[in-house]
Design a protein around this motif. Structure first.
Motif, PDB file in Angstrom:
ATOM      1  N   VAL A 100       0.838  -1.204   0.000  1.00 14.48           N
ATOM      2  CA  VAL A 100       0.000   0.000   0.000  1.00 14.48           C
ATOM      3  C   VAL A 100       0.869   1.249   0.000  1.00 14.48           C
ATOM      4  CG1 VAL A 100      -1.648   1.337   1.361  1.00 14.48           C
ATOM      5  CG2 VAL A 100      -1.956  -1.130   1.094  1.00 14.48           C
ATOM      6  N   LEU A 104       0.460   4.404  -2.933  1.00 17.42           N
ATOM      7  CA  LEU A 104      -0.506   5.470  -2.661  1.00 17.42           C
ATOM      8  C   LEU A 104       0.141   6.681  -2.001  1.00 17.42           C
ATOM      9  CD1 LEU A 104      -3.481   3.329  -1.313  1.00 17.42           C
ATOM     10  CD2 LEU A 104      -3.097   4.124  -3.644  1.00 17.42           C
ATOM     11  N   ALA A 108      -4.256   8.910   1.161  1.00 19.19           N
ATOM     12  CA  ALA A 108      -4.892   7.623   0.890  1.00 19.19           C
ATOM     13  C   ALA A 108      -4.339   6.522   1.786  1.00 19.19           C
ATOM     14  CB  ALA A 108      -4.708   7.251  -0.585  1.00 19.19           C
ATOM     15  N   SER A 109      -3.025   6.542   2.021  1.00 13.38           N
ATOM     16  CA  SER A 109      -2.413   5.500   2.861  1.00 13.38           C
ATOM     17  C   SER A 109      -2.890   5.587   4.303  1.00 13.38           C
ATOM     18  CB  SER A 109      -0.882   5.622   2.811  1.00 13.38           C
ATOM     19  OG  SER A 109      -0.391   5.380   1.521  1.00 13.38           O
ATOM     20  N   ALA A 111      -5.704   6.453   5.359  1.00 13.70           N
ATOM     21  CA  ALA A 111      -7.047   5.876   5.473  1.00 13.70           C
ATOM     22  C   ALA A 111      -7.042   4.381   5.192  1.00 13.70           C
ATOM     23  CB  ALA A 111      -8.000   6.579   4.510  1.00 13.70           C
ATOM     24  N   LEU A 112      -6.304   3.961   4.152  1.00 10.99           N
ATOM     25  CA  LEU A 112      -6.392   2.582   3.693  1.00 10.99           C
ATOM     26  C   LEU A 112      -5.679   1.592   4.622  1.00 10.99           C
ATOM     27  CD1 LEU A 112      -7.502   0.766   1.504  1.00 10.99           C
ATOM     28  CD2 LEU A 112      -5.388   1.125   0.205  1.00 10.99           C
ATOM     29  N   ALA A 115      -7.804   0.626   7.499  1.00  7.70           N
ATOM     30  CA  ALA A 115      -8.981  -0.074   6.949  1.00  7.70           C
ATOM     31  C   ALA A 115      -8.619  -1.506   6.566  1.00  7.70           C
ATOM     32  CB  ALA A 115      -9.517   0.682   5.737  1.00  7.70           C
ATOM     33  N   LEU A 116      -7.451  -1.708   5.974  1.00  5.28           N
ATOM     34  CA  LEU A 116      -7.025  -3.062   5.614  1.00  5.28           C
ATOM     35  C   LEU A 116      -6.813  -3.921   6.854  1.00  5.28           C
ATOM     36  CD1 LEU A 116      -4.522  -2.393   2.686  1.00  5.28           C
ATOM     37  CD2 LEU A 116      -6.789  -3.430   2.541  1.00  5.28           C
ATOM     38  N   PHE A 154     -10.881   4.865  10.678  1.00 10.38           N
ATOM     39  CA  PHE A 154     -10.885   3.980   9.513  1.00 10.38           C
ATOM     40  C   PHE A 154     -10.615   2.530   9.890  1.00 10.38           C
ATOM     41  CE2 PHE A 154     -10.341   8.128   7.572  1.00 10.38           C
ATOM     42  CZ  PHE A 154     -11.278   8.055   6.552  1.00 10.38           C
ATOM     43  N   VAL A 194     -17.304   6.234   5.721  1.00  7.31           N
ATOM     44  CA  VAL A 194     -16.157   6.641   4.905  1.00  7.31           C
ATOM     45  C   VAL A 194     -16.291   8.106   4.497  1.00  7.31           C
ATOM     46  CG1 VAL A 194     -14.977   6.300   2.697  1.00  7.31           C
ATOM     47  CG2 VAL A 194     -15.665   4.320   4.058  1.00  7.31           C
ATOM     48  N   TYR A 198     -13.820  11.182   5.495  1.00  9.03           N
ATOM     49  CA  TYR A 198     -13.169  12.058   4.515  1.00  9.03           C
ATOM     50  C   TYR A 198     -13.435  13.530   4.840  1.00  9.03           C
ATOM     51  CZ  TYR A 198     -12.252  14.609   0.234  1.00  9.03           C
ATOM     52  OH  TYR A 198     -11.795  15.543  -0.663  1.00  9.03           O
TER      53      TYR A 198
END
Length: 435
Positions: A100, A104, A108-109, A111-112, A115-116, A154, A194, A198
């Motif tokens: 990731v 990104l 974005a990282s 948040a992601l 979340a992952l 997240f 989400v 944001y």
């Protein structure tokens, strides 16, 4: 004199019996720091105060636990925890993070990554993702509070409907809904969560460029989808059962999940084998034992509310008649009970187990799937918001500790996204009420 006292005690309204058993769960959990101890105490009080003899209480306990569906639910809980431990111990989770970060930008990282990590439920899992957010901020440009909010928020966006979460599984068990029914009605809340994250969190974080990953990290950073393959196997297996073997749920609604999780565990072991010592540590972990015990005891608590009493009545029937007589709106209780339980336990499985047996009983003796789906966004969604604001939520506590932020200021900083999500819950719930 003693008999009169017993008769008077049993004559206490069902609302008080259920309410005080719920209060006992919360009080014991607070002082013992054990949800299991709290539910055991609340279940025992409810069983005997309702009028069950030791033998009938034992019979109800055994009947609610040792059913095929009940045992399959416990198998799902065990397999979920094993798969999450497997991916962490085999290095797949670390490689997923590197993949990731390689692709990104910072926003974005931030948040992601949590979340992952949230796709695989782990108690205090925010502690696992917090250092990853630090990796996204190597130049220390982000305030600690922004990293706290992003990591905490997240990390939990899937917990409305993702069927690997014990709290979601328990909701399915108590409500009698099929897995796909719960997913359909609750998935919009993840989208709202989400959007809320944001608007109130991510927009404060600059995009910048993709995070630099070391040469060693480049080699570790494989393709994201292959690293998510265990989770994809679970999803594909469940969809396969739904499409090719739709009658499977007659035997157990958890059988597709058990098969999918078993295949995922086997897949990870073949691709990234762990030794016997590691497996022994994972299987005998206190985490598995305590989670299985909590789910089993919560099922027993719900069974005491639903089961016939010695006089042929039930707490459910008595509760509904009392509410009607006192003029207390059932809709108000459907919102307040989960919120209070969530705020005081800080756990999804805690507020679901403590309040949903009561909440669902307010719908009548045999509510339809549609009736349950109509109130679920309110009961579960508001409970979830209470959990996110709870000062005893482990994920919030460990995130505060990692980023050295204050608990009170962190909760205050979460009010805006929680309030926005609550408006979304009202919107979704209102739409379902119109169906």
């Amino acid at each position: 004199m003693e008999n009169q006292f017993v008769v008077s005690l049993l004559a206490v309204p069902a609302l008080w019996k259920i309410g005080l058993s719920l209060a006992l769960i919360l009080v014991v959990q607070k002082f013992s720091r054990s949800l299991l101890a709290g539910v055991i105490a609340g279940s025992a009080l409810l069983a005997f105060w309702a009028g069950h003899s030791p033998q009938s209480a034992l019979d109800i306990m055994l009947e609610s636990t040792f059913t095929f569906d009940g045992m399959m639910l416990l198998a799902v809980i065990v397999l979920v925890i094993l798969l999450s431990s497997q991916m962490a111990n085999s290095g797949m989770m670390a490689e997923l993070v590197a993949a990731v970060q390689k692709r990104l930008n910072r926003r974005a990282s931030v948040a992601l990554l949590p979340a992952l990590i949230g796709l695989l439920p782990m108690p205090g899992g925010a502690l696992f993702s917090a250092p990853l957010i630090d990796d996204c901020d190597r130049d220390k440009a982000l305030p600690p509070m922004e990293k706290t909010r992003a990591n905490y928020w997240f990390r939990h966006i899937w917990e409305f409907w993702w069927p690997l979460y014990p709290g979601v599984l328990l909701t399915i068990e108590l409500s009698g809904l099929k897995i796909w029914q719960l997913m359909v009605v609750m998935f919009p809340l993840t989208l709202i969560s989400v959007l809320s994250g944001y608007l109130f969190i991510l927009r404060r974080i600059p995009k910048d460029h993709a995070i630099h990953v070391s040469e060693e990290g480049h080699h570790a950073a494989g393709q994201i989808l292959p690293l998510l393959s265990p989770v994809l196997i679970v999803i594909a297996t469940y969809l396969g059962f739904m499409l090719l073997l739709p009658g499977t749920e007659v035997f157990s609604k958890y059988l597709p999940m058990v098969c999918g999780l078993s295949l995922a565990v086997l897949f990870v072991q073949v691709r990234r084998p762990l030794d016997r010592k590691t497996w022994k540590t994972m299987i005998l972990s206190r985490r598995i034992i305590s989670m299985v015990a909590i789910v089993a005891v919560i099922r027993i608590y719900g069974a005491y509310i639903e089961s016939p009493l010695p006089d042929g009545s039930s707490l459910i029937v008595l509760l509904r008649s009392e509410l009607a007589a006192q003029g207390i709106p059932a809709g108000l209780l459907i919102i307040l009970l989960p919120f209070i339980a969530a705020l005081t336990t800080g756990l999804t499985i805690g507020f679901v187990g403590a309040s949903f047996p009561v909440v669902l009983s307010l719908l009548g003796p045999e509510p339809t799937a549609l009736q349950i789906m109509q109130i679920l966004p309110f009961a579960y969604g508001v409970g979830f918001m209470g959990m996110m604001l709870s000062p005893v939520h482990v994920c919030l506590l460990v995130t505060n500790k990692h980023f050295n932020t204050g608990l009170t200021s962190s909760i205050r900083a979460l009010i805006a996204p929680v309030a926005f999500t609550a408006l979304g819950i009202i919107l979704v719930g209102g739409l379902w009420m119109m169906v």
